[in-house]
Each structure stands twice: as C-alpha cells, then as structure tokens.
Design a protein around this motif. Structure first.
Motif, mmCIF file in Angstrom:
data_model
loop_
_atom_site.group_PDB
_atom_site.id
_atom_site.type_symbol
_atom_site.label_atom_id
_atom_site.label_comp_id
_atom_site.label_asym_id
_atom_site.label_seq_id
_atom_site.Cartn_x
_atom_site.Cartn_y
_atom_site.Cartn_z
ATOM 1 N N VAL A 276 92.702 150.987 30.247
ATOM 2 C CA VAL A 276 91.618 150.461 31.078
ATOM 3 C C VAL A 276 90.731 151.599 31.559
ATOM 4 O O VAL A 276 89.507 151.468 31.642
ATOM 5 N N ALA B 113 90.071 154.330 29.912
ATOM 6 C CA ALA B 113 89.201 154.680 28.789
ATOM 7 C C ALA B 113 88.074 153.677 28.658
ATOM 8 O O ALA B 113 86.904 154.037 28.446
ATOM 9 N N TYR B 114 88.407 152.404 28.820
ATOM 10 C CA TYR B 114 87.398 151.354 28.724
ATOM 11 C C TYR B 114 86.318 151.560 29.782
ATOM 12 O O TYR B 114 85.119 151.479 29.499
ATOM 13 N N ASN C 17 83.986 154.458 28.888
ATOM 14 C CA ASN C 17 82.976 154.094 27.901
ATOM 15 C C ASN C 17 81.900 153.207 28.505
ATOM 16 O O ASN C 17 80.709 153.340 28.189
#
Lengths: 675, 253
Positions: free
Chosen positions: A290, A292-293, A296
C-alpha cells in the motif's frame, strides 16, 4: 465419619442417642454460626465498599482522574455483583432447611461473575498500591487523604487508603474459607454436602484463576513493552548474568537442532505460532504494498497536466484541461486522503500491534530453552534453585498466556484485514464513479461524442495520419530555407580554375566553398573560402552523403558537403522564367534531399484543402481550408510532385500538394477553427 | 562591436523596417513559447502515463502477495475474497495498459511529431539571421564606397560591391518573406492538430473508468459490503484497535 464421631462422644458421655444428638447439634450450631458469619461479613464488606466508592472517591478531588480510576478500578462492578449476591443470600435465610444447599447453589451460580469482576480489580491492585505509596511521600496530600478516610470510615484508623483498597482482595480469598467452614460442619450424607463441596472448590478455582490472570498480566507487561532504552541503560543491562543466559540459550537451541536434546513439542502452540507468522507476513506485505501504491499515486498527482498553455481558446483542449484540473484537485486528492486515513493508518496500527505478541513468543522460546536446561539439571542433580523454579513459572505463564490469547489475536487481525481490504475496494469504486461522472460530462461536449469508440478511433487515426503529413511538409518547408547563395568574389586563379572545371564538368556540377576547409584525413582536401570545385560523387565510399568527392582542377579528395554551395556562373533559365516558384528552385539547387516525398494526391479524386494557401503568382491558385478541389495533375510541368495542378472555384492553378487532404473524411470538421 | 569607431559592418540606413522586425519577433516569439509548452506537455504526459502504469502494477502486487500467503489454504473465506480481488486487479491492469497505449498513440506520439518541426524552424530562423548579417555587412560596404570620392577604382569597387549586395539582399528578403508567411501558418496549425489528441485523451478516460466502475461495483457486491460512511469506517477501525489492545499480549504504545 460422623457416626464415628458420634461413637466417640457417646463412649465418653454414656448414652448413645443423646451424645450423637449433642454432637450433631454442635455441628449444626457451628454450621449456623458459619452461615451467619458469611452473611454478616458480607453486609459489612459491602457497606465498606460503598463508602469507598461514593464518599471517599468523590472527596478525593485533588487527585487527577486517571489516578482515581486506577485506585478504584472496577469497584462499581464489584458492588453490583456483591449487592446481588447479598440480596440472594438474605433470601435464603427464610428457607431454613434448604438454606445451606441454596447457598451452595448460589455460589456456583455466581462463580463466573465473581471471577470476571475480581480478576480485573486484583490485576490493577499493584498499580493502585504504587500510587498510594507515592501519595504517602507527600505529607500534605497524605494528611488530606487521612482526614477524609477518618471522617468517612473511622474504623480504618491510621492504616490509610491501602487498607481500604485491599478489602476486595481479602474478601474473594475469604469465600473459600467461609464455605469450607460451613462444609466441615455439614454431615457428609446431608443432601447439601455435594453442592457445598462443589461450591467450595469452585471458589478455590476462582482464586487460582485470578492469580493466574494477574501473573499473566504482569508477565505480559514486562515483556511486551517496546523498550526505549538509552545506550547507557542498554550497556547496564548487559551483565555477565544476562550474557551467560543468552549463551546458555543458544547452546540449548543448538543442542536441540542437533537432536542431542529432545525438543519440547507443543503442537498446539506451534500451529498457533505458525498462523501468527502468516498473519504477520500478510500485514507486513500489505502495508509495504500500500505504501508503494501511495507513492506512485503521489507521483501521478504531481504531474500538473492541466497547467499547459497551448494558447487554444476552446474545444477539446480546454475541456481536457478543466477535467484534469478538477480530477487532480478533487477526485484524486480525496481518494488519496481517504486511502491514507482508512487503509494506511489502520495498517500501521496493525503492524504496531504485532510487536507485543512477537516479543512474547520470542521470550517464551528463551524461557523454554532455559527451562529445558533446568529440567536436564533436575535429572542430574535432583533439585533446582529458586531462580530455576522461577524460570519454569515464567515459561509456563508465557505459554499459557499465549495459548489463551493468540487465537483471539489472530482472529481479530484477520477480521480487521478483511475490513481494510473491503474498504480499499470501496474507495476504488468511489473513485471510479466520481471520475466517470466528471469525464462523461466533459465527453458530452466533445464534437464526436456520438461516435462509437471504434469509429472514433478510426477517425482519429486517419486525422492524425493527415496532420502528420502536414507537419512533415512544414518541416520540409523550414528545412528548405537555404544558406546564403552569395557568389563570392573570385581570385584570378580561382576564376581560371572555375572556367576550366566548367568546361570539363558542366555548370550543374560546380560548387563554391563557403568557408575554409581544413582536411584532416589523407584523402581530405584543404580548401579556401571562395574556391571552386566540381562534384564527382555526392557520397563517400561508405555511402555517407555528407562527404563529397570533388575535383579542384589540381587535386581530388573529400570535403564536407555542408561547406559547399552551388556555384552559379550564369543566371539559370528557371530563374528567368519567373520568381513564381522560389520553393521549387531552391529545392532543386540544394543538395539532394534525403527525405521521403510528400503525400501524392491521386489524380481526379475528390480532395479538399486542409489548409489555406495564398497564391503568389498567376501560376498558382488560392485555397481556403476545407474547400473541395479537383486535382487535375499530381505534379508540375517538370514532374515535381510537391506541386499539384488543381481546379477550384472555376480557377486553375498550382498549389502545394501538402496542403491537400484525402476525401471522403471530412477532415478538420469540428476540429478546425471556424475561419 | 560598438567600440570600433568606424562601424564598417553596420549600415547607415535601417535595412529592415522596424514593423517587419517586430512582426517577425512576435511570430517567432509565439512559436518559441509553443515549443516550450509542447515539450513540457509531452514530458508531463509521459511522466503521468508511467506513474499510472506503476500504480496499476502495485495494485496487482497487493492482491498477488495476498494470494500467495499460506493463510489462503487455511481460510476459505479469505481465499474467496483475495481471489476476487486479484481477478479484479488483473483486469484493471489490462484495461489500464490499453488506455496508456491509446494515449501513447494519439497524444504523446503526435506531440513528439509536432515538437520535431521546431529544430527545422529554429535552423531556418538562424539562416535568416545569417542572411541578415551578410546583408548588413555588404550594405555597409556599399555605403562606404558611396561616400568616397568618385574616382575610377572607387567606382569599379562600388559597382562590384553593389553586384555582391544584390543577390544577398534578395536572398534575405526571400527568406524573410517565407518565414513571415510560414510561421503564422504553422502556429495556426496547432488548433486543428491538437484537438483530436485531446478529444481522444478524454474518451480514453471515459472508457477506462467505465470499466473500473463496473468491475469494482461487481466486486463490492461480491464481497458483501455494506455502504458505510467514512465516519463509520473510522469507528470500525477504532473498535478493532481497542479489541486488540484489550488483549494482554498486545503492548500499549
């Protein structure tokens, strides 16, 4: 047993019936007394509790609320339960014959509740005691407290707050003793006996459980705390004792691994631990994914596409910029915030909650290894020290604590994970709905919104194909702005040379050097500005068209094509034919273009003008964007496909082929400016 | 070169009228801005598309890692939920890829093509500038000879200078005119050029988000989800945390 007692008594006094009766009466009397003691003490006890809870507590206003909560813990719950107990006890008084068995049953009924309510109080008693000690050290505060206590509960005397707060502990331990007393004075064949017996052992169990619970809590708080120790504290911790403990554990573990020592198998615990590990893995992975999400998403939000300014006043470009801005500043931003609050934060809390159990599991293993060693020693030596006993208890406490609570822990974590995942899905769904709504709004205002997607894609493909041709023609136009074609004044030798070359090679092959060339390779020439050379080859042996093979009249060699320009000895015929086509001429005189030719329009096809064009001579004809034209010839008189002969509005003339577009696609319909 | 007393290279009369020069600069200026904007837009579009793909990939990783956890073997409900999630994420990723491809084709590529014209334009403007310099230089030379005493050799040199000047002047004027004609046309072409790209961009969003809406709508139904408000969800989270903290084995942080 009663009969034996009766016999004994009867042998002393002489008459059997009378003695048996007397002893029975005595037992009965003791029993009654015991029952009365139970009831009376209960009344007093409850009274004291109530005084504490209401009068004393309310007067201790100078203490912070947190302290008061710790001191009195769940005394209100205790009062409730004991209130009911007392009431029911008092009701049994009317049923004399069955009173004892009713009492027994009553305690069995209340067993669970008593355990629940007292264990909480007992577990927090230690902390309360610490507070009381702390208050004792402040003379003023202590005096005040004493004053209040003496006023409300005079019999407490000078013992203080601690004395009062310990009463629940004392009471719960008294119950088994009181019941035992009644039991002792009840004949075993009495119908009440079994009930009483069960009740007595039940209350004993209650006490054992309360102790167990208290110990677990202590052990847990000792080992779960994430210890923020300073370096000095850490160093102080490393003493020989703890060091030797660790090495001993390690050697024990190694012995286990090597099979030298049997490992204490505990399948139940191992299964639990395994599940805990998987749960931990799940939480940890999900959290980092999450993260990393979100990273981004952050980058995505950083692209401020709506800020571009192409100086286009309306149409899809403006629509898009508005859409992008709204989405970024509202829909996506809100999505990110909701994600952070409802998915990320909980995951972080979950991850933190894993620390406690993890430490406990580790500690349990440490203690287990210690314990096993102790057992080994026990086999050898036959006894163990006090410290070693303590190790066993700690291990057992940890083990039972974990076995009791890990299943629930795992279950709670799984439930929460499920909740979080569902929230994640819901947030995505909400985002999609919001964006779709807004985008559909924009789309409704687009010129081709009524077209199906495949039809639109085809349209765009065609359109882009044409406009890309247009661009190419622009590019070529700009590239054909030639370098200065000055004829430079010649030196006499150069002129003579020029004439010689002219007669040998012809006018089309002559070039003049625009700036000094210094050759670096063996085959390269050094030439001066203004010199005339004749072109032999417009590429070198490797096919490089930037290097030309030239003849100076005296030498042959390679020079850079960029430094040559065509040399005009006489004005060319084309020039004389009129300035009408400067593009054409320039094109012919520059070095051979290496680009592909422009779109050639098929003859006699229905074609439209993609772009406006202004005729500059009588040979050309003007165009307006979107105007249909008839192509008569797709090239000019010299075969040059860059120009097309068209008829438009009854007039004929040449126009640049690149300005024409293929039919039947209604080309810049809807996209071009209304001009 | 203003410190040289004799400005040999600067002609006396203004060879290019101020209005023409101003027009030229204005048109070129607009194009330079357009170049900057298109280049920036292209870069931002690419960055946005890359971030978009990365987001989708990390969403897929979420469900992939969940699916590979051994808990799935033990817990049927968990397995069902995670499988449904995984299917949805993979489908979304496919649609996302398609969306990005469409954007690449209909927006980023055309932007690149548009931008590739500018080097040629800039080169042409440079060449015009070169021609202008040459023009100025030769004009000054002619003026120099015109001012001298009209002797024989001077007259011959004057004639030669004039001969040199003529083609250069004509060349400059041709270049100037060409650019003055073409630049506004090129600038104007942006109107027709970009609209299809942006229309395509908006439509690509609609296509993608309709799919997303459908897929996540189905998934929500499948996971038997009540439509909670954000406050409710926060409360649920708090409740779960309290339940966990109530356990002795959980440390109070």
């Amino acid at each position: 047993m009663a009969s034996r007692g009766g016999d004994e008594l009867s042998s002393r006094s002489g008459s059997p019936d009378k003695e048996g009766g007397v002893s029975e009466d005595r037992s009965l009397l003791h029993q009654r007394l015991a029952v009365k003691e139970l009831m009376d003490t209960e009344v007093t006890y409850l009274h004291v509790l109530q005084l504490c809870a209401s009068d004393i507590r309310s007067r201790l206003q100078q203490l912070p609320q947190g302290d008061v909560d710790i001191l009195f813990s769940n005394i209100d719950d205790i009062i409730k339960v004991n209130g009911r107990l007392l009431h029911d006890l008092q009701e049994t008084a009317s049923k004399e014959e069955e009173q004892v068995s009713l009492i027994g049953n009553l305690f069995l009924e209340f067993q669970e509740e008593l355990e629940q309510v007292y264990k909480v109080y007992c577990a927090s008693y230690e902390q309360a005691l610490q507070l009381v000690e702390a208050y004792r050290k402040e003379p003023e505060l202590q005096q005040e407290i004493q004053g209040i206590i003496e006023a409300v509960v005079p019999q407490a005397g000078s013992s203080g707050l601690g004395f009062l707060l310990v009463t629940p502990l004392q009471r719960i331990t008294k119950y088994p003793l009181l019941l035992q007393k009644i039991l002792e004075n009840t004949p075993p064949d009495d119908s009440a006996y079994p009930v009483l017996q069960r009740a007595t052992s039940a209350l004993q169990d209650v006490n054992a459980n309360i102790n167990e619970y208290k110990m677990r809590k202590e052990v847990a708080s000792k080992y779960t705390r994430v210890q923020h120790l300073s370096l000095r504290e850490r160093l102080a911790r490393i003493n020989t004792h703890s060091f030797s403990k660790k090495t001993t554990r390690l050697s024990q573990l190694l012995k286990q691994e090597a099979g030298l020592v049997p490992r204490t198998e505990d399948k139940e615990f191992d299964d639990l631990e395994e599940r805990f590990q998987w749960v931990t893995l799940c939480v940890t992975e999900l959290r980092s994914n999450v993260a990393a999400y979100l990273d981004n998403l952050e980058v995505f939000l950083g692209c401020r596409l709506h800020e571009c300014n192409l100086d286009i006043p309306g149409g899809p470009v403006v629509q898009y910029c508005n859409l992008a801005r709204d989405l970024q500043l509202e829909a996506f931003l809100k999505f990110k915030q909701r994600l952070e609050g409802l998915v990320w934060q909980p995951l972080c809390s979950l991850a933190r909650a894993l620390v406690g159990p993890r430490n406990l599991i580790k500690k349990r293993l440490d203690k287990l290894l210690d314990f096993e060693r102790v057992e080994e020693k026990l086999l050898e030596v036959g006894s163990m020290t006090y410290e070693e006993e303590a190790t066993r208890h700690t291990y057992q406490a940890l083990n039972s604590l974990l076995v009791a609570e890990l299943p629930q822990f795992n279950e709670l974590v799984m439930q929460w994970l499920g909740q979080i995942l569902r929230t994640f899905v819901a947030l995505q769904g909400d985002l999609a709905k919001q964006v779709l709504q807004r985008a559909e709004g924009s789309m409704a205002q687009l010129p081709h919104h009524h077209l199906s997607e495949p039809a639109f894609r085809k349209l765009v493909e065609d359109e882009l194909g044409q406009t890309s041709n247009q661009l190419r023609s622009f590019q070529e136009t700009f590239e054909k702005v030639p370098p200065p074609p000055t004829t430079q004044p010649l030196r006499p030798e150069s002129e003579r040379q020029g004439q010689a070359l002219l007669s040998r090679y012809g006018p089309g092959k002559l070039y003049q050097v625009t700036s000094n060339i210094s050759g670096t390779g063996t085959l390269e020439l050094t030439l001066l500005r203004g010199q005339i050379v004749a072109l032999l080859q417009n590429k070198d042996t490797k096919g490089n068209s930037g290097r030309w093979l030239v003849d100076t009249g005296g030498q042959r060699g390679y020079v850079s094509a960029g430094k040559l320009q065509p040399y005009r000895t006489v004005p060319s015929e084309e020039e004389l034919r009129g300035q009408a086509r400067p593009h054409e001429d320039s094109r012919r005189l520059t070095p051979e273009p290496t680009r592909a030719p422009v779109l050639s329009v098929p003859t006699m096809t229905q074609v439209v003008a993609a772009y406006p064009f202004v005729a500059r001579s009588s040979h050309e004809v003007s165009l307006q964007a979107g105007q249909p034209v008839t192509v008569l010839e797709a090239q000019d008189k010299k075969g040059n496909p860059e120009w097309s002969l068209v008829e438009v509005n009854g007039q004929r003339g040449y126009v640049p082929s690149g300005f024409l577009a293929r039919a039947p696609s209604p080309a810049p319909w809807g996209w071009s400016p209304p001009s | 070169m203003s410190w040289i007393p004799f400005k040999i290279t600067q002609p006396k009369k203004q060879i290019v009228p101020k209005t023409v020069e101003r027009d030229f600069e204005r048109e070129y200026g607009k194009l330079q801005q357009l170049e900057e904007q298109t280049r920036r837009l292209q870069k931002d579009m690419k960055k946005s598309a890359d971030a978009d793909l990365a987001m989708s990939k990390s969403a897929v990783k979420i469900s992939l890692d969940l699916l590979s956890n051994p808990l799935c073997e033990q817990d049927q409900d968990f397995l069902n939920m995670v499988t449904a999630l995984d299917t949805a994420m993979k489908r979304m990723d496919a649609f996302n890829q398609e969306k990005v491809n469409q954007i690449q084709k209909t927006v980023i590529e055309p932007l690149k093509k548009f931008g590739s014209v500018f080097p040629s334009l800039n080169m042409a403007v440079k060449r015009r500038e070169q021609a202008l310099q040459d023009y100025r230089r030769l004009q000054a030379k002619v003026e120099k000879y015109e001012e001298k005493e009209k002797t024989g050799p001077v007259l011959a040199k004057l004639h030669q200078a004039r001969e040199e000047l003529r083609p250069v002047r004509e060349d400059f004027e041709a270049k100037n005119k060409q650019l003055l004609d073409e630049m506004p046309r090129f600038y104007g072409s942006r109107l027709g050029y970009f609209q299809p790209s942006f229309e395509s961009l908006i439509r690509a969003q609609v296509v993608y988000y309709s799919e997303m809406h459908k897929i996540f709508g189905d998934l929500t139904q499948q996971l038997d989800q009540p439509g909670h408000s954000d406050e409710q969800r926060e409360q649920e989270n708090e409740a779960k945390l309290s339940e966990l903290r109530a356990l002795s084995i959980v440390a109070d942080d």
